[in-house]
Design an enzyme around this catalytic site. Sequence first.
Site, PDB file in Angstrom:
ATOM      1  N   ARG A 128       0.861  -1.256  -0.038  1.00 57.42           N
ATOM      2  CA  ARG A 128       0.121   0.016   0.077  1.00 57.42           C
ATOM      3  C   ARG A 128       0.809   1.350  -0.024  1.00 57.42           C
ATOM      4  O   ARG A 128       0.420   2.127   0.762  1.00 57.42           O
ATOM      5  CB  ARG A 128      -0.993   0.084   1.166  1.00 57.42           C
ATOM      6  CG  ARG A 128      -1.924  -1.103   1.260  1.00 57.42           C
ATOM      7  CD  ARG A 128      -3.143  -1.038   0.332  1.00 57.42           C
ATOM      8  NE  ARG A 128      -4.221  -1.837   0.329  1.00 57.42           N
ATOM      9  CZ  ARG A 128      -5.165  -1.550   0.715  1.00 57.42           C
ATOM     10  NH1 ARG A 128      -5.491  -0.458   1.586  1.00 57.42           N
ATOM     11  NH2 ARG A 128      -6.058  -2.389   1.089  1.00 57.42           N
ATOM     12  N   ARG A 133      -3.387   6.572   0.474  1.00 64.88           N
ATOM     13  CA  ARG A 133      -3.735   7.637   1.030  1.00 64.88           C
ATOM     14  C   ARG A 133      -2.729   8.214   2.085  1.00 64.88           C
ATOM     15  O   ARG A 133      -2.868   9.373   2.422  1.00 64.88           O
ATOM     16  CB  ARG A 133      -4.969   7.263   2.034  1.00 64.88           C
ATOM     17  CG  ARG A 133      -6.073   7.368   1.126  1.00 64.88           C
ATOM     18  CD  ARG A 133      -7.327   6.623   2.020  1.00 64.88           C
ATOM     19  NE  ARG A 133      -7.038   5.126   2.221  1.00 64.88           N
ATOM     20  CZ  ARG A 133      -7.920   4.372   3.116  1.00 64.88           C
ATOM     21  NH1 ARG A 133      -8.796   4.995   3.720  1.00 64.88           N
ATOM     22  NH2 ARG A 133      -7.290   3.303   3.500  1.00 64.88           N
ATOM     23  N   ARG A 187      -7.016  11.594  -6.314  1.00 65.36           N
ATOM     24  CA  ARG A 187      -8.113  10.783  -6.188  1.00 65.36           C
ATOM     25  C   ARG A 187      -9.572  11.433  -6.115  1.00 65.36           C
ATOM     26  O   ARG A 187     -10.517  11.089  -6.225  1.00 65.36           O
ATOM     27  CB  ARG A 187      -7.935  10.186  -4.568  1.00 65.36           C
ATOM     28  CG  ARG A 187      -8.920   9.448  -4.214  1.00 65.36           C
ATOM     29  CD  ARG A 187      -9.190   8.047  -4.907  1.00 65.36           C
ATOM     30  NE  ARG A 187     -10.009   7.410  -3.903  1.00 65.36           N
ATOM     31  CZ  ARG A 187     -11.441   7.622  -3.861  1.00 65.36           C
ATOM     32  NH1 ARG A 187     -11.762   8.575  -4.521  1.00 65.36           N
ATOM     33  NH2 ARG A 187     -12.309   6.813  -2.791  1.00 65.36           N
ATOM     34  N   ASP A 191      -6.526  -2.828  -7.545  1.00 60.97           N
ATOM     35  CA  ASP A 191      -7.308  -3.856  -6.134  1.00 60.97           C
ATOM     36  C   ASP A 191      -7.564  -4.962  -6.249  1.00 60.97           C
ATOM     37  O   ASP A 191      -7.819  -5.569  -7.432  1.00 60.97           O
ATOM     38  CB  ASP A 191      -8.654  -2.951  -5.912  1.00 60.97           C
ATOM     39  CG  ASP A 191      -8.938  -2.989  -4.169  1.00 60.97           C
ATOM     40  OD1 ASP A 191      -8.554  -2.526  -3.428  1.00 60.97           O
ATOM     41  OD2 ASP A 191      -9.683  -4.094  -4.167  1.00 60.97           O
ATOM     42  N   TYR A 202     -14.858 -11.708   1.078  1.00 62.80           N
ATOM     43  CA  TYR A 202     -15.596 -10.660   0.741  1.00 62.80           C
ATOM     44  C   TYR A 202     -16.841 -10.906  -0.066  1.00 62.80           C
ATOM     45  O   TYR A 202     -18.067 -10.291   0.019  1.00 62.80           O
ATOM     46  CB  TYR A 202     -14.919  -9.431  -0.050  1.00 62.80           C
ATOM     47  CG  TYR A 202     -13.706  -8.694   0.401  1.00 62.80           C
ATOM     48  CD1 TYR A 202     -14.172  -7.786   1.497  1.00 62.80           C
ATOM     49  CD2 TYR A 202     -12.370  -8.902   0.301  1.00 62.80           C
ATOM     50  CE1 TYR A 202     -13.116  -7.194   2.143  1.00 62.80           C
ATOM     51  CE2 TYR A 202     -11.434  -8.260   1.097  1.00 62.80           C
ATOM     52  CZ  TYR A 202     -11.842  -7.425   1.942  1.00 62.80           C
ATOM     53  OH  TYR A 202     -10.976  -6.830   2.625  1.00 62.80           O
TER      54      TYR A 202
END
Length: 363
Positions: A45, A49, A58, A94, A169
């Site tokens: 990652r 962010r 973004r 992702d 998920y």
Amino acid sequence: MPTMDAGLEHIIPVPTTGTEAQDEPLLIRALRREPVERVPVWFMRQAGRSLPEYRELRTRGSLLELCETPELAAEVTMQPVRRHGVDAAILFSDIMLPLHAIGVGVDIVPGIGPVIEHPIRDASGLSRIRQFEPEEDAPYVTETVRRLVAELPVPLIGFTGAPFTLASYLVEGGPSKTQALTKAMMLGQPELWRELLNRLADIGAASLRAQVNAGARAVQIFDSWMGSLSAADYREHVAPSVRRLLDQIEDLGVPRILFGLGTNHMLEEMATSGAEAVGLDWRTPLGIGGARLGPDVALQGNLDPSVCLCPWDVVESRTVAVLEQAPERGHVFNLGHGVLPETPPETLTRIVELVRERSMVTA
Ligand code: CP3
């Protein structure tokens, strides 16, 4: 004579790698457990962010929209390489993207994670998981990889979600602390489960093959939530699908890294997966992990991401401690899980510099 043979093995020098191997990037040599002049470093990652330049981009679209736009996805992938000087880039995408691309309704909700419009709980749900055809379903991914390999000074890592983590998920419908519905399907509907995991393995393999054919030099399989299973359940109900995925891409000849969180009780399962490297979280010291995984597996990790929120002297001593625990060959420095959004970017840059300095072979 057996005793003599055994004795000789110790004194015959291990052949050192030829000059051609020196042309291979540091990351690839470390993952193959070849000699390196210093330990390579990248961060899970690393794009995202924690970087103001990511947050700025973004604002132009959702996460999935960024992934679908090669120019922007390539830019985000390069941001941490430029800023931190890491030894590898990881494709900006992702784990849910191939599922989104085959029409499974996936939304990635900021602060929550992947949310599935119609969770998969039965045979009719399963019928919506068709094979992923990278060139037709997600040509933008291949295009992003091509752009990147033309520009990047370091190797690109491709990735996929592992079958269990993707299934969790899909079955739960979103992030879950217990994975209860997933385990209930695994134990209560084993045939449906096996078919779901096989399909997800085939999707992952197709996705990785396309990324490698377009130029990715190593791949990582994120089995982030495998640690929620017992070793026995993993072995019986999950490991075959991970092997199925890894076997399908073995012919590509790129190093395969298997990462999971909280896997201290199942390292032996990771060692027998066939992966060339295993990513460990911070719970398992690299020395102990290395001994249990055996000499044929490279290690990646494993600074606790929370340490990056501490004052520099703490970060420094913990980073050095990771390096000291690492095996002499076959270590790639990383965090034990992804960069936390609140991480000061300067800390990551300093970690890169420190790993370089401290791991340099000065012979
Ligand atoms: O720099 C990189 O590592 C490359 C990009 C990358 C992303 N997701 C982008 C992303 C990678 C490798 C992933 C993998 C991923 N995605 C995993 C496996 C790694 C892990 O953390 O265990 C998982 C479980 C996911 C699913 C997912 N996607 C989660 C849990 C989240 C976080 C939700 C949140 O907002 O807290 C996402 C969203 C996501 N994927 C972001 C990024 C940069 C968040 C940012 C955004 O909304 O802009």
